[in-house]
Scaffold this motif. Sequence first.
Motif, PDB file in Angstrom:
ATOM      1  N   GLY A 106       0.965  -1.279  -0.145  1.00  0.00           N
ATOM      2  CA  GLY A 106      -0.032  -0.008   0.098  1.00  0.00           C
ATOM      3  C   GLY A 106       0.855   1.297   0.128  1.00  0.00           C
ATOM      4  N   PHE A 107       1.932   1.268   0.946  1.00  0.00           N
ATOM      5  CA  PHE A 107       2.950   2.430   0.788  1.00  0.00           C
ATOM      6  C   PHE A 107       3.328   2.469  -0.308  1.00  0.00           C
ATOM      7  N   ALA A 108       4.033   1.515  -1.021  1.00  0.00           N
ATOM      8  CA  ALA A 108       4.523   1.577  -2.481  1.00  0.00           C
ATOM      9  C   ALA A 108       3.931   2.143  -3.440  1.00  0.00           C
ATOM     10  N   ASN A 109       2.635   1.734  -3.561  1.00  0.00           N
ATOM     11  CA  ASN A 109       1.679   2.072  -4.336  1.00  0.00           C
ATOM     12  C   ASN A 109       1.251   3.668  -4.209  1.00  0.00           C
ATOM     13  N   TRP A 110       1.228   4.188  -2.799  1.00  0.00           N
ATOM     14  CA  TRP A 110       0.985   5.514  -2.546  1.00  0.00           C
ATOM     15  C   TRP A 110       2.013   6.399  -3.044  1.00  0.00           C
ATOM     16  N   THR A 111       3.346   6.033  -2.872  1.00  0.00           N
ATOM     17  CA  THR A 111       4.525   6.775  -3.389  1.00  0.00           C
ATOM     18  C   THR A 111       4.481   6.810  -4.610  1.00  0.00           C
ATOM     19  N   ASN A 112       4.228   5.581  -5.483  1.00  0.00           N
ATOM     20  CA  ASN A 112       3.828   5.704  -6.896  1.00  0.00           C
ATOM     21  C   ASN A 112       3.071   6.567  -7.664  1.00  0.00           C
ATOM     22  N   SER A 113       1.750   6.727  -7.010  1.00  0.00           N
ATOM     23  CA  SER A 113       0.803   7.443  -7.172  1.00  0.00           C
ATOM     24  C   SER A 113       1.189   9.005  -6.878  1.00  0.00           C
ATOM     25  N   ASN A 114       2.102   9.417  -6.151  1.00  0.00           N
ATOM     26  CA  ASN A 114       2.369  10.705  -5.855  1.00  0.00           C
ATOM     27  C   ASN A 114       3.784  11.180  -6.069  1.00  0.00           C
ATOM     28  N   ASN A 115       4.063  10.258  -7.269  1.00  0.00           N
ATOM     29  CA  ASN A 115       5.246  10.673  -8.004  1.00  0.00           C
ATOM     30  C   ASN A 115       6.720  10.489  -7.435  1.00  0.00           C
ATOM     31  N   TRP A 116       6.718   9.694  -6.362  1.00  0.00           N
ATOM     32  CA  TRP A 116       8.113   9.288  -5.835  1.00  0.00           C
ATOM     33  C   TRP A 116       9.013   8.601  -7.214  1.00  0.00           C
ATOM     34  N   ASP A 117      10.065   8.894  -7.295  1.00  0.00           N
ATOM     35  CA  ASP A 117      10.799   8.184  -8.257  1.00  0.00           C
ATOM     36  C   ASP A 117      11.404   6.910  -7.662  1.00  0.00           C
ATOM     37  N   ILE A 118      11.871   5.779  -8.309  1.00  0.00           N
ATOM     38  CA  ILE A 118      11.883   4.567  -7.923  1.00  0.00           C
ATOM     39  C   ILE A 118      13.128   4.577  -6.819  1.00  0.00           C
ATOM     40  N   LYS A 119      14.321   5.269  -7.124  1.00  0.00           N
ATOM     41  CA  LYS A 119      15.248   5.472  -6.370  1.00  0.00           C
ATOM     42  C   LYS A 119      14.895   5.904  -5.031  1.00  0.00           C
ATOM     43  N   THR A 120      14.179   6.864  -4.919  1.00  0.00           N
ATOM     44  CA  THR A 120      13.737   7.461  -3.550  1.00  0.00           C
ATOM     45  C   THR A 120      12.972   6.401  -2.799  1.00  0.00           C
ATOM     46  N   LEU A 121      12.138   5.671  -3.485  1.00  0.00           N
ATOM     47  CA  LEU A 121      11.323   4.604  -2.793  1.00  0.00           C
ATOM     48  C   LEU A 121      12.235   3.529  -2.235  1.00  0.00           C
ATOM     49  N   MET A 122      13.094   3.235  -3.050  1.00  0.00           N
ATOM     50  CA  MET A 122      14.087   2.045  -2.608  1.00  0.00           C
ATOM     51  C   MET A 122      15.047   2.290  -1.517  1.00  0.00           C
ATOM     52  N   GLU A 123      15.436   3.745  -1.484  1.00  0.00           N
ATOM     53  CA  GLU A 123      16.173   4.240  -0.385  1.00  0.00           C
ATOM     54  C   GLU A 123      15.431   4.193   0.962  1.00  0.00           C
ATOM     55  N   TYR A 124      14.332   4.508   0.707  1.00  0.00           N
ATOM     56  CA  TYR A 124      13.372   4.709   1.941  1.00  0.00           C
ATOM     57  C   TYR A 124      13.121   3.431   2.391  1.00  0.00           C
ATOM     58  N   VAL A 125      12.457   2.571   1.633  1.00  0.00           N
ATOM     59  CA  VAL A 125      12.222   1.048   2.162  1.00  0.00           C
ATOM     60  C   VAL A 125      13.229   0.200   2.666  1.00  0.00           C
ATOM     61  N   GLY A 126      14.352   0.403   1.695  1.00  0.00           N
ATOM     62  CA  GLY A 126      15.492  -0.480   1.979  1.00  0.00           C
ATOM     63  C   GLY A 126      15.850  -1.548   0.832  1.00  0.00           C
ATOM     64  N   TRP A 127      15.072  -1.504  -0.187  1.00  0.00           N
ATOM     65  CA  TRP A 127      15.442  -2.494  -1.333  1.00  0.00           C
ATOM     66  C   TRP A 127      16.616  -2.040  -1.855  1.00  0.00           C
ATOM     67  N   LYS A 128      17.387  -3.249  -2.309  1.00  0.00           N
ATOM     68  CA  LYS A 128      18.562  -3.261  -2.738  1.00  0.00           C
ATOM     69  C   LYS A 128      18.549  -3.496  -4.374  1.00  0.00           C
ATOM     70  N   ASN A 129      17.640  -3.902  -4.716  1.00  0.00           N
ATOM     71  CA  ASN A 129      17.400  -4.067  -6.355  1.00  0.00           C
ATOM     72  C   ASN A 129      15.980  -3.538  -6.764  1.00  0.00           C
ATOM     73  N   ILE A 130      16.155  -3.171  -7.924  1.00  0.00           N
ATOM     74  CA  ILE A 130      14.935  -2.546  -8.457  1.00  0.00           C
ATOM     75  C   ILE A 130      13.793  -3.299  -8.596  1.00  0.00           C
ATOM     76  N   GLN A 131      14.227  -4.847  -8.935  1.00  0.00           N
ATOM     77  CA  GLN A 131      13.060  -5.657  -9.089  1.00  0.00           C
ATOM     78  C   GLN A 131      12.326  -5.834  -7.822  1.00  0.00           C
ATOM     79  N   SER A 132      12.872  -5.725  -6.773  1.00  0.00           N
ATOM     80  CA  SER A 132      12.153  -5.930  -5.635  1.00  0.00           C
ATOM     81  C   SER A 132      11.064  -4.742  -5.306  1.00  0.00           C
ATOM     82  N   ALA A 133      11.346  -3.761  -5.726  1.00  0.00           N
ATOM     83  CA  ALA A 133      10.660  -2.551  -5.748  1.00  0.00           C
ATOM     84  C   ALA A 133       9.505  -2.530  -6.494  1.00  0.00           C
ATOM     85  N   ILE A 134       9.600  -2.935  -7.717  1.00  0.00           N
ATOM     86  CA  ILE A 134       8.548  -2.970  -9.010  1.00  0.00           C
ATOM     87  C   ILE A 134       7.521  -3.934  -8.403  1.00  0.00           C
TER      88      ILE A 134
END
Length: 315
Positions: free
Chosen positions: A264-292
């Motif tokens: 839910g949080f990941a979807n909220w950030t996506n709909s509010n124009n967070w870039d994927i790098k910012t989301l990864m740093e915030y949540v702690g994902w190490k690779n982009i596939q985990s975030a997607i």
Amino acid sequence: MSKIDQYIQAATRDNTRQSYQAAVRHFEFEWGGFLPATADNISNYLAAYAETLSINTLRQRLAALAQWHISQGFPDPTKSPVVRKVFRGIQALHPARKKQARPLQLDQLEQVVKWLNGSIDAACHSGDRQKELRYVRDKALLLVGFWRGFRGDELVRLRIEHIEVEHGKGMTCYLSQTKGDRHYKGTSFKTPALSRLCPVEAYLEWTKVSQLTSGPVFRAIDRWGHIDNRGLHQDSLVPIFRTILQNAGITDVERYSGHSLRRGFANWTNSNNWDIKTLMEYVGWKNIQSAIRYIDSADPYSQRRIESGLKKGDK
């Protein structure tokens, strides 16, 4: 237990160790296999459960059996060509569609928190200590879990002595280990104070009402209002979460799980124009596939994009 055994045990996460032990028991006692096993034994085991167990479960069983053989000093039979071919064949003949938990949307979070606030007020008015504790805990559990994007196991491992609060600004949660932290360096997660649906305020309300000063943050509460000394077990999160949602009027609660907060949080950030790098740093994902994997498109059928193109073509 010797110190060496303690260190060996500490090297594996509790839930991983427990699931591996259960997998080995299943191989030995339910199927009737013998350890150490041969490649043929493992292949027959896979074939026996190919139609009843998911690919992910079979993969986990192989990992557990591999770990047992390696730790006992035996050759690993799961890496043999015949076992690999059998597993690939099962994947081809029994493909499984990956099920994902439904993300909890922000408006649903607002609905649930509104219900919890009303329930807290009612419990205080009636003097029901047990309900007050439970509702205040559940509110903190949801808001911290959502705004921090925590996994279920991370939520239950939070400890009061590892949380620092800066009033009006936010709080820092330290975890000695996370899923992506293979070297046990520990990770600090910062969570902001918000004007509404505030996770920091909810956390402070919970520690004040519970009078907890150390140990696990989130704990079981019995029918008499006694708070357990131990933290909640990860397996108890889904029943607690679904009960909260159902009581608050959310439908189809069986489609939600502990991952619904993170998604839910990941979807909220996506709909509010967070870039994927910012989301990864915030949540702690190490690779982009985990975030997607956690992000649903705001326009899953690309309707708006296609319609926009059609309108341009009409001009």
